[in-house]
Design a protein around this motif. Structure first.
Motif, mmCIF file in Angstrom:
data_model
loop_
_atom_site.group_PDB
_atom_site.id
_atom_site.type_symbol
_atom_site.label_atom_id
_atom_site.label_comp_id
_atom_site.label_asym_id
_atom_site.label_seq_id
_atom_site.Cartn_x
_atom_site.Cartn_y
_atom_site.Cartn_z
ATOM 1 N N LEU A 1 -1.525 6.694 2.976
ATOM 2 C CA LEU A 1 -2.892 5.736 3.073
ATOM 3 C C LEU A 1 -4.123 6.416 2.596
ATOM 4 N N ALA A 2 -4.304 7.688 3.028
ATOM 5 C CA ALA A 2 -5.398 8.449 2.736
ATOM 6 C C ALA A 2 -5.569 8.487 1.034
ATOM 7 N N LEU A 3 -4.246 9.091 0.598
ATOM 8 C CA LEU A 3 -4.228 9.313 -0.964
ATOM 9 C C LEU A 3 -4.460 7.973 -1.825
ATOM 10 N N THR A 4 -4.143 6.964 -0.989
ATOM 11 C CA THR A 4 -4.268 5.512 -1.785
ATOM 12 C C THR A 4 -5.834 5.320 -1.625
ATOM 13 N N ASN A 5 -6.282 5.434 -0.461
ATOM 14 C CA ASN A 5 -7.732 5.054 -0.326
ATOM 15 C C ASN A 5 -8.583 6.113 -1.223
ATOM 16 N N PHE A 6 -8.213 7.204 -1.500
ATOM 17 C CA PHE A 6 -8.891 8.239 -2.227
ATOM 18 C C PHE A 6 -8.893 7.746 -3.646
ATOM 19 N N LEU A 7 -7.721 7.560 -4.199
ATOM 20 C CA LEU A 7 -7.417 7.090 -5.622
ATOM 21 C C LEU A 7 -8.173 5.665 -5.791
ATOM 22 N N LYS A 8 -8.353 5.023 -4.835
ATOM 23 C CA LYS A 8 -8.738 3.539 -5.119
ATOM 24 C C LYS A 8 -10.423 3.753 -4.774
ATOM 25 N N SER A 9 -10.865 4.953 -4.570
ATOM 26 C CA SER A 9 -12.382 4.842 -4.505
ATOM 27 C C SER A 9 -13.055 4.817 -5.755
#
Length: 382
Positions: free
Chosen positions: A16-24
């Motif tokens: 989830l953290a990686l997804t949020n990072f990439l979608k930033s």
């Protein structure tokens, strides 16, 4: 990387953290415009943007074809955060000539002759078992087992290690929660003990003792005394104060040793041990009239120097790299190389055609055995 698989809940959290990072917004040019506006005040967003820039610049498909002049541009303010990790330099083991003085004399107070048994026992384990310091602060009483008179200590992951309790199989974090405690690697400040990870941590990684009979006998004798006499005495005093029991093997006596102390019966802290270790080095320095003997990484006199002593000893008695890595519980087959480096003086002796002083297994085992036997006769529990 030889890492253990993540638990499902941890994997989901990281994903989830990686997804949020990439979608930033850092994934588009709009991110740069936002980060540069005067009213924007999120430093972490700026770091994400900078990191995205560094990765995109250095990992692009044709990055290796770009000219040197083109790449020598003014560095980004955050680029230093992502630079390569520098080499740690030479590592040093604890000086052999001071090991036995430290173990037998260093933890005895000069004022009243009282021995800091907990710190002394941990020091014995560091040299005899080659563990990292922090790992010993996660050991529970039932992690200590016996085969005849030989003690066996098993190191477990502080969260995921398995516990059989009242007919149930739990992990350690679940058991600790039932006692309103948390794993020590999750505690803040006092009582915290890190955990780097080691091969076999889920099922229990056994400490492998140096192959010296007299040292193993001495260690077994001291562990029995601590388990049968020292710890129960301390915990009785703790219960008399209305404080609860716990599972950790090493406990504070409530007395001041060095410049630090533990509340009586509380799990022994790394801070208390480091203070006791520093005081012990000071006593050996006075005993040997060596003012240069101080606690310093470059001298090998930190607690981690004992782990380097352990790795080098295994090399001197002819163990190959695979065996050394197994004994030191390294996940990578190459990590042991850092613990078996020769000292410059030893390299010089080899280049001069001589046999390096610590390379003879018979000599080293004999000298260690004689030293331990002599000291154990002086400081016997009998």
């Amino acid at each position: 990387m030889y890492w253990q698989p993540k638990r499902q809940e941890n994997a989901k959290r990281h994903l989830l953290a990686l997804t949020n990072f990439l979608k930033s917004p850092a994934n588009g040019d709009e991110g740069w415009r936002l980060a540069s506006t005067p009213d924007f005040a999120d430093p972490f967003f700026s770091i994400r943007v900078a990191y995205h820039y560094v990765v995109r610049r250095n990992k692009s498909l044709l990055a290796h074809l770009k000219g040197r002049a083109e790449r020598e541009v003014e560095s980004h303010p955050y680029s230093g955060l992502f630079s390569a990790k520098p080499d740690g330099g030479r590592t040093y083991r604890f000086p052999t000539r001071y090991v036995w003085d430290l173990l037998y004399n260093g933890f005895t107070s000069g004022r009243d002759g009282e021995i800091d048994e907990t710190a002394q026992l941990i020091a014995f384990l560091l040299f005899a078992g080659g563990s990292r310091l922090s790992e010993l602060f996660h050991v529970w009483v039932n992690d200590l087992q016996w085969i005849d008179d030989l003690p066996l200590i098993f190191l477990h992951h502080p969260r995921e290690g398995r516990v059989h309790h009242k007919g149930r199989n739990l992990n350690r974090v679940e058991f600790l929660e039932s006692q309103t405690r948390i794993p020590r690697n999750k505690r803040q400040k006092r009582g915290h003990a890190g955990f780097k990870g080691l091969a076999g941590e889920l099922d229990g990684a056994q400490l492998i003792w140096l192959p010296i009979d007299i040292l193993q006998e001495e260690l077994g004798k001291r562990l029995r005394h601590y388990l049968a006499v020292t710890r129960p005495r301390i915990m009785r005093l703790r219960r008399a104060k209305g404080l609860p029991d716990h599972n950790y093997l090493f406990v504070g006596s409530g007395k001041m040793f060095g410049n630090n102390t533990n509340a009586i019966g509380e799990p022994y802290t790394i801070e208390a041990f480091r203070s006791a270790w520093k005081a012990a080095i000071g006593r050996v320095s006075n005993l040997r009239d060596d003012p240069n003997l101080t606690v310093a990484k470059r001298k090998g006199t930190t607690p981690h120097g004992a782990r380097h002593f352990y790795g080098t000893f295994l090399k001197t008695i002819g163990c190959d790299g695979e065996i050394i890595a197994e004994c030191m519980h390294h996940k990578s087959p190459f990590s042991h190389l850092r613990y078996t480096q020769l000292m410059p003086s030893e390299i010089n002796e080899i280049l001069e055609g001589k046999e390096a002083s610590p390379s003879s297994s018979d000599f080293m085992k004999r000298s260690v055995s004689e030293a331990v036997a002599a000291q154990s006769r002086r400081y016997s529990f009998h």
